[in-house]
Design a protein around this motif. Structure first.
Motif, PDB file in Angstrom:
ATOM      1  N   LYS A   1     101.131  -0.766 -20.473  1.00  0.00           N
ATOM      2  CA  LYS A   1     101.518   0.468 -19.372  1.00  0.00           C
ATOM      3  C   LYS A   1     100.549  -0.569 -18.109  1.00  0.00           C
ATOM      4  CE  LYS A   1     101.087   4.172 -17.358  1.00  0.00           C
ATOM      5  NZ  LYS A   1     101.197   5.334 -17.087  1.00  0.00           N
ATOM      6  N   GLU A   2      99.029  -0.820 -18.737  1.00  0.00           N
ATOM      7  CA  GLU A   2      98.405  -1.717 -17.706  1.00  0.00           C
ATOM      8  C   GLU A   2      98.938  -2.771 -17.430  1.00  0.00           C
ATOM      9  OE1 GLU A   2      96.949   0.075 -20.610  1.00  0.00           O
ATOM     10  OE2 GLU A   2      96.350   2.352 -19.856  1.00  0.00           O
ATOM     11  N   THR A   3      99.012  -3.681 -18.242  1.00  0.00           N
ATOM     12  CA  THR A   3      99.316  -4.780 -17.521  1.00  0.00           C
ATOM     13  C   THR A   3     100.478  -5.069 -16.795  1.00  0.00           C
ATOM     14  OG1 THR A   3      98.065  -5.655 -19.267  1.00  0.00           O
ATOM     15  CG2 THR A   3      99.604  -7.362 -18.818  1.00  0.00           C
ATOM     16  N   PHE A   4     101.385  -4.341 -17.749  1.00  0.00           N
ATOM     17  CA  PHE A   4     102.715  -3.916 -16.600  1.00  0.00           C
ATOM     18  C   PHE A   4     102.060  -3.671 -15.238  1.00  0.00           C
ATOM     19  CE2 PHE A   4     106.649  -1.664 -15.871  1.00  0.00           C
ATOM     20  CZ  PHE A   4     107.617  -2.489 -15.962  1.00  0.00           C
ATOM     21  N   ASN A   5     101.739  -2.670 -15.029  1.00  0.00           N
ATOM     22  CA  ASN A   5     101.347  -2.489 -13.614  1.00  0.00           C
ATOM     23  C   ASN A   5     101.159  -2.399 -12.478  1.00  0.00           C
ATOM     24  OD1 ASN A   5     102.187   0.205 -13.904  1.00  0.00           O
ATOM     25  ND2 ASN A   5      99.895   0.854 -14.374  1.00  0.00           N
ATOM     26  N   VAL A   6      99.924  -4.147 -13.762  1.00  0.00           N
ATOM     27  CA  VAL A   6      99.279  -5.347 -12.846  1.00  0.00           C
ATOM     28  C   VAL A   6     100.599  -6.477 -12.607  1.00  0.00           C
ATOM     29  CG1 VAL A   6      98.091  -7.346 -12.666  1.00  0.00           C
ATOM     30  CG2 VAL A   6      97.285  -5.482 -13.675  1.00  0.00           C
ATOM     31  N   LEU A   7     101.156  -6.283 -12.751  1.00  0.00           N
ATOM     32  CA  LEU A   7     102.413  -7.244 -13.306  1.00  0.00           C
ATOM     33  C   LEU A   7     103.079  -6.882 -12.057  1.00  0.00           C
ATOM     34  CD1 LEU A   7     104.429 -10.051 -13.805  1.00  0.00           C
ATOM     35  CD2 LEU A   7     105.427  -7.983 -15.867  1.00  0.00           C
ATOM     36  N   GLY A   8     103.912  -5.569 -11.791  1.00  0.00           N
ATOM     37  CA  GLY A   8     104.004  -5.145 -10.890  1.00  0.00           C
ATOM     38  C   GLY A   8     104.447  -5.035  -9.544  1.00  0.00           C
ATOM     39  N   GLY A   9     102.528  -5.388  -9.646  1.00  0.00           N
ATOM     40  CA  GLY A   9     102.179  -5.245  -8.124  1.00  0.00           C
ATOM     41  C   GLY A   9     102.211  -7.074  -7.265  1.00  0.00           C
TER      42      GLY A   9
ATOM     43  N   ILE B   1      96.785 -15.442 -14.742  1.00  0.00           N
ATOM     44  CA  ILE B   1      97.956 -15.953 -14.988  1.00  0.00           C
ATOM     45  C   ILE B   1      98.642 -15.110 -13.850  1.00  0.00           C
ATOM     46  CG2 ILE B   1      99.435 -17.062 -16.895  1.00  0.00           C
ATOM     47  CD1 ILE B   1      96.954 -17.177 -18.641  1.00  0.00           C
ATOM     48  N   LEU B   2      98.801 -13.955 -13.879  1.00  0.00           N
ATOM     49  CA  LEU B   2      99.980 -12.991 -13.755  1.00  0.00           C
ATOM     50  C   LEU B   2     100.085 -13.373 -12.102  1.00  0.00           C
ATOM     51  CD1 LEU B   2      99.924  -9.978 -15.795  1.00  0.00           C
ATOM     52  CD2 LEU B   2     101.393 -11.908 -15.737  1.00  0.00           C
ATOM     53  N   MET B   3      98.510 -13.810 -11.310  1.00  0.00           N
ATOM     54  CA  MET B   3      97.950 -13.686 -10.233  1.00  0.00           C
ATOM     55  C   MET B   3      99.339 -14.831  -8.958  1.00  0.00           C
ATOM     56  SD  MET B   3      94.698 -15.084  -8.617  1.00  0.00           S
ATOM     57  CE  MET B   3      93.910 -14.140  -9.429  1.00  0.00           C
ATOM     58  N   TYR B   4      99.917 -16.488 -10.183  1.00  0.00           N
ATOM     59  CA  TYR B   4     100.680 -17.144  -9.595  1.00  0.00           C
ATOM     60  C   TYR B   4     102.272 -16.808  -9.126  1.00  0.00           C
ATOM     61  CZ  TYR B   4      96.359 -19.650  -9.475  1.00  0.00           C
ATOM     62  OH  TYR B   4      94.525 -19.367  -9.448  1.00  0.00           O
ATOM     63  N   ILE B   5     102.599 -15.151 -10.257  1.00  0.00           N
ATOM     64  CA  ILE B   5     103.922 -15.021  -9.702  1.00  0.00           C
ATOM     65  C   ILE B   5     104.302 -14.449  -8.375  1.00  0.00           C
ATOM     66  CG2 ILE B   5     105.145 -12.945 -10.244  1.00  0.00           C
ATOM     67  CD1 ILE B   5     103.951 -13.271 -13.030  1.00  0.00           C
TER      68      ILE B   5
ATOM     69  N   LEU C   1     106.920 -20.852   2.805  1.00  0.00           N
ATOM     70  CA  LEU C   1     105.805 -21.716   2.127  1.00  0.00           C
ATOM     71  C   LEU C   1     105.032 -21.751   2.746  1.00  0.00           C
ATOM     72  CD1 LEU C   1     108.217 -24.919   1.892  1.00  0.00           C
ATOM     73  CD2 LEU C   1     108.673 -23.019   0.520  1.00  0.00           C
ATOM     74  N   GLU C   2     104.155 -21.377   4.076  1.00  0.00           N
ATOM     75  CA  GLU C   2     102.787 -22.080   4.004  1.00  0.00           C
ATOM     76  C   GLU C   2     102.448 -20.776   4.056  1.00  0.00           C
ATOM     77  OE1 GLU C   2     100.223 -22.823   8.205  1.00  0.00           O
ATOM     78  OE2 GLU C   2     102.445 -23.413   7.837  1.00  0.00           O
ATOM     79  N   ALA C   3     102.871 -19.086   4.281  1.00  0.00           N
ATOM     80  CA  ALA C   3     102.004 -18.160   3.327  1.00  0.00           C
ATOM     81  C   ALA C   3     101.884 -17.924   1.418  1.00  0.00           C
ATOM     82  CB  ALA C   3     102.955 -16.699   3.666  1.00  0.00           C
ATOM     83  N   SER C   4     102.616 -18.550   0.871  1.00  0.00           N
ATOM     84  CA  SER C   4     102.487 -18.949  -0.328  1.00  0.00           C
ATOM     85  C   SER C   4     101.641 -20.062  -0.599  1.00  0.00           C
ATOM     86  CB  SER C   4     104.231 -19.429  -1.237  1.00  0.00           C
ATOM     87  OG  SER C   4     104.617 -20.666  -0.876  1.00  0.00           O
ATOM     88  N   LEU C   5     101.515 -21.309  -0.178  1.00  0.00           N
ATOM     89  CA  LEU C   5     100.569 -21.711  -0.381  1.00  0.00           C
ATOM     90  C   LEU C   5      99.591 -21.167  -0.338  1.00  0.00           C
ATOM     91  CD1 LEU C   5      99.289 -24.408  -0.557  1.00  0.00           C
ATOM     92  CD2 LEU C   5      99.445 -25.057   2.174  1.00  0.00           C
ATOM     93  N   ALA C   6      98.841 -19.957   1.033  1.00  0.00           N
ATOM     94  CA  ALA C   6      97.926 -19.483   1.022  1.00  0.00           C
ATOM     95  C   ALA C   6      97.341 -18.437  -0.320  1.00  0.00           C
ATOM     96  CB  ALA C   6      98.191 -18.334   2.180  1.00  0.00           C
ATOM     97  N   TYR C   7      98.403 -17.933  -1.021  1.00  0.00           N
ATOM     98  CA  TYR C   7      97.947 -17.399  -2.271  1.00  0.00           C
ATOM     99  C   TYR C   7      97.410 -18.436  -3.364  1.00  0.00           C
ATOM    100  CZ  TYR C   7      98.106 -12.982   0.956  1.00  0.00           C
ATOM    101  OH  TYR C   7      97.771 -12.693   1.649  1.00  0.00           O
ATOM    102  N   TYR C   8      98.409 -19.397  -3.271  1.00  0.00           N
ATOM    103  CA  TYR C   8      98.166 -20.697  -4.568  1.00  0.00           C
ATOM    104  C   TYR C   8      95.933 -21.055  -4.157  1.00  0.00           C
ATOM    105  CZ  TYR C   8     102.375 -21.363  -6.087  1.00  0.00           C
ATOM    106  OH  TYR C   8     103.928 -21.451  -6.784  1.00  0.00           O
ATOM    107  N   MET C   9      96.238 -21.050  -2.860  1.00  0.00           N
ATOM    108  CA  MET C   9      94.285 -21.316  -2.726  1.00  0.00           C
ATOM    109  C   MET C   9      93.723 -20.194  -2.999  1.00  0.00           C
ATOM    110  SD  MET C   9      95.119 -24.238   0.447  1.00  0.00           S
ATOM    111  CE  MET C   9      95.300 -23.134   2.052  1.00  0.00           C
ATOM    112  N   ASN C  10      94.225 -18.866  -2.489  1.00  0.00           N
ATOM    113  CA  ASN C  10      93.101 -17.741  -2.994  1.00  0.00           C
ATOM    114  C   ASN C  10      92.115 -17.988  -3.352  1.00  0.00           C
ATOM    115  OD1 ASN C  10      92.848 -14.453  -3.452  1.00  0.00           O
ATOM    116  ND2 ASN C  10      92.174 -15.020  -1.608  1.00  0.00           N
TER     117      ASN C  10
END
Length: 293
Positions: free
Chosen positions: A3-11, A239-243, A95-104
């Motif tokens: 459940k906890e991992t599913f919540n992180v994924l949902g976020g 790893i899930l962060m890059y979703i 696209l620029e917004a997505s780049l921000a969170y790849y670089m974060n």
């Protein structure tokens, strides 16, 4: 998946889909949307605090001068992050917004090295260097600096660094952060109303309802993340962060028809390579730790 991992994924999934919501408010001044987002996020979190009867924690923070300063710093940083992100999506630069969170994460490890004096591995330094080369490619060849992505990624990384000193529940934290900048938001809303550039009368019913929803839209993903991250490994979370940025990238290209240029391809290729090395290095260290036990 527990459940906890599913919540992180949902976020992460909800964060990745947020451009759809902000696109619906593209016709409203971005600064005005930010001001209303601060107000309704504060109200939403305060309502959750009342429901959970967690007002005591809020009172303790208000009595602590050091904590108030931390929340003010967090409030200013997250407001800058929210505002620039809303502007980026509204102006058709998902696209620029997505780049921000790849670089974060790469910004975060750089801040860890420069501010917190954390020691980085050679692979981590290489990851940062590759991301830098990718960004500089666009700068040198096309004279185009992805400054919005840099601001979004850097403000969120600094916000995360300061949040290390905060242990409050997510709804209390968001409430205090937004309370800290609430006077600025209210002053701007009043100014917008009196000057006439954005008034309540100029908004459609749909836009008014969407502005009210900004509180829940902002807070729910963070609450899901906070409720799950305590029992989810850093490796899985990393790893899930890059979703999140991947969904944003797909939305930008396939839903909102943003052009994926050669410059985008080269920049993203370098950043993706940096991310692969970064995640791979983290997995390798995790495996060595398990073997050592």
């Amino acid at each position: 998946m527990n459940k906890e991992t599913f919540n992180v994924l949902g976020g992460y999934v909800l964060w990745g889909l947020l451009p759809v919501f902000w696109k619906l408010l593209a016709g409203v001044n971005s600064a005005y949307v930010l001001a209303q987002r601060i107000v309704f996020s504060c109200l939403f979190c305060f309502a959750v605090i009342l429901i959970k009867k967690n007002g005591g924690e809020l009172k303790n923070i208000l009595r602590d001068k050091k904590q108030r300063r931390l929340y003010l710093a967090c409030g200013l940083l997250i407001s800058a992050n929210w505002g620039v992100y809303i502007l980026t999506v509204a102006t058709g630069r998902i696209l620029e917004a997505s780049l921000a969170y790849y670089m974060n994460p790469l910004f975060s490890i750089l801040i860890g090295a420069l501010i917190f004096k954390e020691r980085l591995s050679g692979v981590q330094w290489l990851s940062v260097a590759l991301a830098f080369v990718g960004v500089m490619y666009s700068v040198v060849l096309y004279g185009s600096v992805p400054y919005l992505a840099i601001i979004i990624g850097l403000t969120f990384a600094l916000y995360g660094a300061i949040k290390k000193g905060i242990k409050a529940e997510s709804e209390v934290s968001i409430c205090m952060e937004t309370v800290s900048v609430l006077p600025l938001a209210l002053i701007f809303i009043v100014y917008a109303q009196l000057s006439g550039f954005t008034t309540f009368a100029s908004l459609s019913v749909k836009e008014m309802l969407l502005l009210v929803l900004t509180g829940a839209i902002t807070s729910v993903p963070l609450m899901l993340f906070a409720s799950g991250i305590k029992r989810t490994s850093i490796t899985v979370s990393g790893i899930l962060m890059y979703i999140n940025p991947t969904l944003q990238l797909l939305l930008g290209v396939f839903v909102y028809n943003e052009e994926f240029t050669k410059a985008n391809a080269v920049t993203f290729a370098f950043v993706w390579l940096a991310v692969i090395l970064f995640v791979g290095d983290g997995l390798r260290h995790k495996r060595h730790e398990k073997l050592a036990k």
